[in-house]
Write a protein that holds these residues in place. Structure first.
Motif, PDB file in Angstrom:
ATOM      1  N   ASN A 186       0.704  -1.218   0.158  1.00  0.00           N
ATOM      2  CA  ASN A 186       0.037  -0.009   0.154  1.00  0.00           C
ATOM      3  C   ASN A 186       0.759   1.262  -0.112  1.00  0.00           C
ATOM      4  OD1 ASN A 186       0.330   1.026   2.903  1.00  0.00           O
ATOM      5  ND2 ASN A 186      -0.118  -1.304   3.095  1.00  0.00           N
ATOM      6  N   HIS A 187       0.154   2.437  -0.087  1.00  0.00           N
ATOM      7  CA  HIS A 187       0.710   3.930  -0.275  1.00  0.00           C
ATOM      8  C   HIS A 187       0.394   4.509   0.713  1.00  0.00           C
ATOM      9  CE1 HIS A 187       3.192   2.446  -3.978  1.00  0.00           C
ATOM     10  NE2 HIS A 187       2.169   1.514  -3.946  1.00  0.00           N
TER      11      HIS A 187
ATOM     12  N   HIS B 286      -4.209   3.538  -2.584  1.00  0.00           N
ATOM     13  CA  HIS B 286      -3.530   4.776  -2.809  1.00  0.00           C
ATOM     14  C   HIS B 286      -4.322   5.894  -2.386  1.00  0.00           C
ATOM     15  CE1 HIS B 286      -1.027   2.713  -5.734  1.00  0.00           C
ATOM     16  NE2 HIS B 286      -0.268   3.681  -6.028  1.00  0.00           N
TER      17      HIS B 286
ATOM     18  N   GLY C 236       0.358   8.081  -3.423  1.00  0.00           N
ATOM     19  CA  GLY C 236      -0.482   7.615  -2.631  1.00  0.00           C
ATOM     20  C   GLY C 236      -1.108   8.657  -1.921  1.00  0.00           C
TER      21      GLY C 236
END
Length: 246
Positions: A6-7, A198, A15
């Motif tokens: 994930n970001h 994001h 993100g």
């Protein structure tokens, strides 16, 4: 559950844009039963404008977010890592602890969507024999693999692991990505599922919804894909690769 890809850190790549957005995303993740996340900041992406991918800078951003999480009583643990854009330098950039998840054992690698560089697999093999296991980020989104799944078979057989995006299973990237990700799961060619979140829109955390899909298409215990295997990456432990199913 552990969300491996994930970001979530604000302002470090494409993100989350702010701490407020990060917090709202994390609350959504917590509601799904996610207790830990591995932020995978984009690293050496040719189209990415970034302030820095130095470990100290990213770690400082993480600390600021954790302080805000404490004020909001969000109980999610954050680990640091990177999503490394493929270049023929992977064996030369490992001094930055971000690229090997702070333990020196794994590297998450992404590619261009439409083609693989010539002899990319040889370089991944060199990375593997150096002691760093490559993990291919969202291979279901790459056209060559959509056209020829045997590419992934060969990579896994040479010591590479596979992470698919939860959104692919939900159709967020189109029917081809959904079909190939389902086929890979059925054949036990997936080792980790991550959200690749994001933002607060369609690219938000979606592990729980994706696992509802997985439950309907496989006949084996799939929870290691969001529990045991991400934990092993974090700890630097070896992940056992299951035999393919036809």
């Amino acid at each position: 559950m552990i969300d491996f890809h994930n970001h979530i850190l604000p302002g470090v790549d494409d993100g989350a844009k702010s701490i407020e957005e990060s917090l709202n995303m994390l609350k959504y993740a917590e509601d799904q039963g996610i207790t830990e996340i591995v932020n995978t900041v984009h690293f050496q992406h040719p189209k990415m404008e970034q302030k820095s991918t130095e470990f100290d800078y990213i770690s400082n951003v993480k600390d600021q977010l954790i302080e805000a999480m404490d004020r909001e009583n969000i109980k999610i643990k954050i680990h640091l890592g990177a999503e490394v854009f493929f270049n023929f330098n992977l064996t030369n950039i490992t001094s930055n602890p971000l690229v090997t998840f702070c333990n020196g054992k794994y590297m998450l690698v992404e590619f261009q969507t439409h083609q693989f560089p010539e002899k990319f697999d040889d370089h991944l093999f060199q990375l593997a024999i150096s002691g760093i296991t490559p993990i291919i980020a969202h291979p279901e989104r790459y056209k060559p693999i959509q056209n020829d799944i045997s590419i992934i078979e060969k990579l896994i057989n040479s010591g590479t692991l596979v992470q698919i995006d939860a959104g692919s299973l939900l159709g967020h990237f189109g029917p081809n990505c959904k079909t190939i990700s389902e086929n890979m799961l059925k054949r036990k060619m997936v080792h980790i599922i991550g959200s690749d979140s994001h933002n607060l829109g369609r690219r938000n955390f979606c592990l729980k919804k994706a696992l509802d899909v997985v439950e309907n298409i496989v006949d084996y215990d799939f929870m290691p894909l969001v529990q045991d295997n991400p934990r092993k990456v974090i700890n630097g432990d070896k992940i056992k690769i299951p035999e393919f199913q036809n």
